[in-house]
Design an enzyme around this catalytic site. Structure first.
Site, mmCIF file in Angstrom:
data_model
loop_
_atom_site.group_PDB
_atom_site.id
_atom_site.type_symbol
_atom_site.label_atom_id
_atom_site.label_comp_id
_atom_site.label_asym_id
_atom_site.label_seq_id
_atom_site.Cartn_x
_atom_site.Cartn_y
_atom_site.Cartn_z
ATOM 1 N N ASN A 228 -35.276 -30.880 -55.636
ATOM 2 C CA ASN A 228 -36.409 -31.779 -55.868
ATOM 3 C C ASN A 228 -36.476 -32.910 -54.850
ATOM 4 O OD1 ASN A 228 -37.435 -30.408 -58.010
ATOM 5 N ND2 ASN A 228 -36.279 -31.557 -59.548
ATOM 6 N N LYS B 19 -31.822 -21.537 -51.736
ATOM 7 C CA LYS B 19 -32.265 -21.617 -53.135
ATOM 8 C C LYS B 19 -31.393 -20.716 -54.012
ATOM 9 C CE LYS B 19 -35.765 -22.207 -56.453
ATOM 10 N NZ LYS B 19 -37.122 -22.537 -56.793
ATOM 11 N N ARG C 93 -29.095 -28.294 -59.368
ATOM 12 C CA ARG C 93 -30.428 -27.766 -59.078
ATOM 13 C C ARG C 93 -31.411 -28.871 -58.691
ATOM 14 N NH1 ARG C 93 -33.033 -22.468 -61.889
ATOM 15 N NH2 ARG C 93 -35.034 -22.611 -60.886
ATOM 16 N N GLU D 210 -30.664 -25.733 -64.921
ATOM 17 C CA GLU D 210 -30.754 -27.144 -64.540
ATOM 18 C C GLU D 210 -29.945 -28.027 -65.480
ATOM 19 O OE1 GLU D 210 -34.548 -28.216 -62.278
ATOM 20 O OE2 GLU D 210 -34.702 -29.433 -64.077
ATOM 21 N N HIS E 182 -49.416 -28.306 -53.289
ATOM 22 C CA HIS E 182 -48.073 -28.733 -53.674
ATOM 23 C C HIS E 182 -47.183 -29.022 -52.441
ATOM 24 C CE1 HIS E 182 -44.410 -28.989 -56.005
ATOM 25 N NE2 HIS E 182 -43.857 -28.059 -55.243
ATOM 26 N N LYS F 211 -38.021 -20.245 -62.898
ATOM 27 C CA LYS F 211 -38.818 -21.235 -63.640
ATOM 28 C C LYS F 211 -40.236 -20.690 -63.812
ATOM 29 C CE LYS F 211 -36.770 -25.725 -62.705
ATOM 30 N NZ LYS F 211 -36.990 -27.047 -62.117
ATOM 31 N N ARG G 55 -41.296 -11.119 -76.971
ATOM 32 C CA ARG G 55 -39.984 -11.748 -76.713
ATOM 33 C C ARG G 55 -39.377 -11.358 -75.360
ATOM 34 N NH1 ARG G 55 -39.270 -10.925 -82.347
ATOM 35 N NH2 ARG G 55 -39.466 -12.945 -83.393
ATOM 36 N N HIS H 266 -39.701 -34.758 -54.359
ATOM 37 C CA HIS H 266 -40.633 -34.321 -55.402
ATOM 38 C C HIS H 266 -41.077 -35.413 -56.372
ATOM 39 C CE1 HIS H 266 -39.960 -30.371 -53.826
ATOM 40 N NE2 HIS H 266 -40.651 -29.778 -54.783
ATOM 41 N N HIS I 181 -44.922 -35.303 -56.942
ATOM 42 C CA HIS I 181 -45.609 -35.073 -58.218
ATOM 43 C C HIS I 181 -46.593 -36.201 -58.515
ATOM 44 C CE1 HIS I 181 -42.124 -32.255 -59.539
ATOM 45 N NE2 HIS I 181 -43.098 -31.602 -58.952
ATOM 46 N N GLU J 92 -42.280 -26.890 -48.248
ATOM 47 C CA GLU J 92 -41.022 -26.510 -48.910
ATOM 48 C C GLU J 92 -39.994 -26.038 -47.874
ATOM 49 O OE1 GLU J 92 -40.067 -27.039 -51.919
ATOM 50 O OE2 GLU J 92 -41.902 -27.339 -53.076
HETATM 51 N N1 LIG Z 1 -41.684 -21.928 -60.530
HETATM 52 C C1 LIG Z 1 -41.227 -22.684 -59.575
HETATM 53 O O1 LIG Z 1 -40.028 -22.855 -59.396
HETATM 54 C C2 LIG Z 1 -42.205 -23.362 -58.642
HETATM 55 C C3 LIG Z 1 -41.746 -23.989 -57.476
HETATM 56 C C4 LIG Z 1 -42.692 -24.538 -56.602
HETATM 57 C C5 LIG Z 1 -44.038 -24.449 -56.895
HETATM 58 N N2 LIG Z 1 -44.445 -23.832 -58.046
HETATM 59 C C6 LIG Z 1 -45.866 -23.714 -58.362
HETATM 60 O O2 LIG Z 1 -46.505 -22.915 -57.361
HETATM 61 C C7 LIG Z 1 -47.884 -23.222 -57.366
HETATM 62 C C8 LIG Z 1 -48.395 -23.287 -55.941
HETATM 63 O O3 LIG Z 1 -48.216 -22.035 -55.328
HETATM 64 P P1 LIG Z 1 -49.100 -21.578 -54.071
HETATM 65 O O4 LIG Z 1 -49.132 -22.653 -53.081
HETATM 66 O O5 LIG Z 1 -48.621 -20.246 -53.672
HETATM 67 O O6 LIG Z 1 -50.574 -21.569 -54.674
HETATM 68 P P2 LIG Z 1 -51.605 -20.436 -55.155
HETATM 69 O O7 LIG Z 1 -50.946 -19.398 -55.966
HETATM 70 O O8 LIG Z 1 -52.709 -21.180 -55.806
HETATM 71 O O9 LIG Z 1 -52.105 -19.803 -53.795
HETATM 72 C C9 LIG Z 1 -52.782 -20.597 -52.873
HETATM 73 C C10 LIG Z 1 -54.004 -19.869 -52.286
HETATM 74 O O10 LIG Z 1 -53.571 -18.831 -51.417
HETATM 75 C C11 LIG Z 1 -54.292 -17.639 -51.695
HETATM 76 N N3 LIG Z 1 -53.429 -16.524 -51.281
HETATM 77 C C12 LIG Z 1 -52.305 -16.075 -51.870
HETATM 78 N N4 LIG Z 1 -51.737 -15.127 -51.111
HETATM 79 C C13 LIG Z 1 -52.535 -14.965 -50.028
HETATM 80 C C14 LIG Z 1 -52.458 -14.150 -48.850
HETATM 81 N N5 LIG Z 1 -51.422 -13.340 -48.621
HETATM 82 N N6 LIG Z 1 -53.446 -14.261 -47.938
HETATM 83 C C15 LIG Z 1 -54.479 -15.129 -48.134
HETATM 84 N N7 LIG Z 1 -54.583 -15.937 -49.187
HETATM 85 C C16 LIG Z 1 -53.621 -15.857 -50.125
HETATM 86 C C17 LIG Z 1 -54.596 -17.717 -53.159
HETATM 87 O O11 LIG Z 1 -55.691 -16.905 -53.499
HETATM 88 C C18 LIG Z 1 -54.891 -19.202 -53.314
HETATM 89 O O12 LIG Z 1 -56.228 -19.439 -52.961
HETATM 90 C C19 LIG Z 1 -48.039 -24.519 -58.115
HETATM 91 O O13 LIG Z 1 -48.637 -24.264 -59.371
HETATM 92 C C20 LIG Z 1 -46.619 -25.007 -58.316
HETATM 93 O O14 LIG Z 1 -46.445 -25.735 -59.508
HETATM 94 C C21 LIG Z 1 -43.562 -23.301 -58.904
#
Ligand SMILES: NC(=O)c1ccc[n+]([C@@H]2O[C@H](COP(=O)([O-])OP(=O)(O)OC[C@H]3O[C@@H](n4cnc5c(N)ncnc54)[C@H](O)[C@@H]3O)[C@@H](O)[C@H]2O)c1
Length: 371
Positions: free
Chosen positions: A246, A227, A242, A237, A265, A143, A121, A249, A253, A185
């Protein structure tokens, strides 16, 4: 080291931003009275690059310190992975006094946050984002989520971390694509912010993307402050504020889904922003001069043309498919398509309805524009 405070209904939490601040992690964690039983969730690449350093840093803090590395990427964000982590937590006898520390990009933060919010929990959570995207977006605001039945983030929770620690020197190892994705972003925030911030980004873009601009940390801090201000007003939200986050987005998406998540993304967000600008123009929210000015920043990334590859041959088929995906998106379950659009920098409008003709106009104009 810069500190930004995020307000949430249960507690406020700090985001620390600075170069080489990872060494300060033990002081930050003990300053917040967090548990010394630390379960670290990371990805294999980050583990390879920084695992040893992180282990050494945590050794001076943690009574117990267990590192688990996953493959990064959308496939990892699943209930299946969550179950594996639950099993491991149990096997290693981690109880309610666990501190779950995520070190990685958004995928690790999202799945780690989901596990932290549900295991027994809820256990303590701290994020150490290592991608630009995770730093400016996914690690802030609580999120969490996993993908389910090909739907992104369909299952998730709102769960705030106790702290976010951003060591900007970790970005040095990000490859070009990953930096572009992060800047998707960052650019989005330019439209939410001010002309000053938009111009700062525009004038220094090359150096910022190469991570050698003196403004880099300032830019990251500005995005996080925006943010922070938004999520502090609308944690769950509910009020709608919030939704301004988007911008671009709805299209993004759909692109991600269309490409079966082969597109990063942030890159999809950039492509989505360009369509959202054309749609805003079509609906008379902005004029021609504004449209041209607002298109300047995202199109500094030349590889953004990639989003046109899909509809090169069959525009109508592509547009229809995209529309179908948008209708099935969880945000349009009531059957009407609505968008987050722009009436000026800092003037983002939510829930703007658009019909098929307007959407097709935006898609087609964008295709012409990108060539
Ligand atoms: N929770 C939220 O509010 C929110 C908002 C936006 C996006 N997201 C989510 O975030 C995800 C995308 O995140 P991301 O782009 O960070 O992707 P990711 O976590 O897949 O990382 C991308 C790549 O970068 C590599 N990497 C990470 N740190 C590194 C570093 N310092 N040096 C070298 N390589 C490195 C990873 O190994 C991976 O191959 C999606 O799933 C998306 O849905 C969530």
């Amino acid at each position: 080291m810069k500190r930004v405070l995020i307000k949430s209904s249960r507690f406020n939490y700090p985001v620390y931003i600075g170069r080489s601040i990872i060494n300060r992690t033990p002081a930050i964690l003990s300053g917040l009275n967090l548990s010394e039983r630390v379960f670290v969730l990371t990805d294999k690449k980050v583990d390879r690059l920084y695992g040893e350093e992180i282990k050494n840093v945590l050794n001076s803090y943690a009574k117990e310190n267990f590192i688990y590395s996953l493959s990064a990427g959308e496939k990892t964000k699943s209930l299946n992975t969550a179950e594996k982590i639950f099993n491991l937590l149990l096997k290693q006898k981690f109880g309610r006094d666990t501190l779950l520390l995520t070190i990685g990009g958004g995928t690790i933060g999202d799945i780690g946050g989901f596990v932290a919010s549900t295991y027994m929990r809820g256990v303590q959570l701290v994020h150490i984002p290592t991608t630009i995207l995770a730093a400016v977006d996914s690690s802030i605001g609580g999120k969490t989520g996993v993908n389910f039945l090909q739907r992104k983030n369909l299952i998730g929770t709102f769960y705030q971390p106790k702290a976010v620690i951003i060591d900007t020197s970790y970005f040095n190892t990000l490859d070009y694509n990953n930096r572009v994705s992060g800047f998707g972003e960052v650019i989005k925030y330019a439209y939410l912010s001010s002309d000053t911030f938009y111009n700062l980004l525009y004038s220094n873009f090359d150096a910022l993307l190469k991570l050698n601009s003196p403004y880099f940390n300032k830019v990251i801090e500005e995005c996080i402050s925006i943010k922070a201000a938004v999520v502090s007003q609308d944690e769950f939200e509910t009020s709608g504020i919030r939704k301004i986050l988007n911008f671009g987005h709805t299209f993004a998406h759909a692109f991600e889904s269309y490409s079966n998540y082969r597109i990063d993304h942030g890159r999809a967000v950039l492509a989505g922003i360009i369509r959202a600008l054309f749609l805003s123009y079509r609906l008379n929210l902005i004029n021609q001069t504004q449209l041209e000015y607002y298109l300047k920043l995202p199109t500094l990334i030349k590889s953004i043309k990639i989003m046109n590859e899909f509809n090169r041959k069959d525009s109508i088929g592509f547009n229809n498919k995209l529309l179908e995906i948008m209708y099935s998106d969880k945000k349009s379950m009531k059957g009407q398509l609505s968008f987050v659009l722009i009436a000026g920098i800092g003037k983002i409008l939510i829930d703007v309805k658009a019909d098929k003709r307007d959407i097709f106009y935006a898609l087609n104009k964008c295709k012409e524009f990108l060539g």
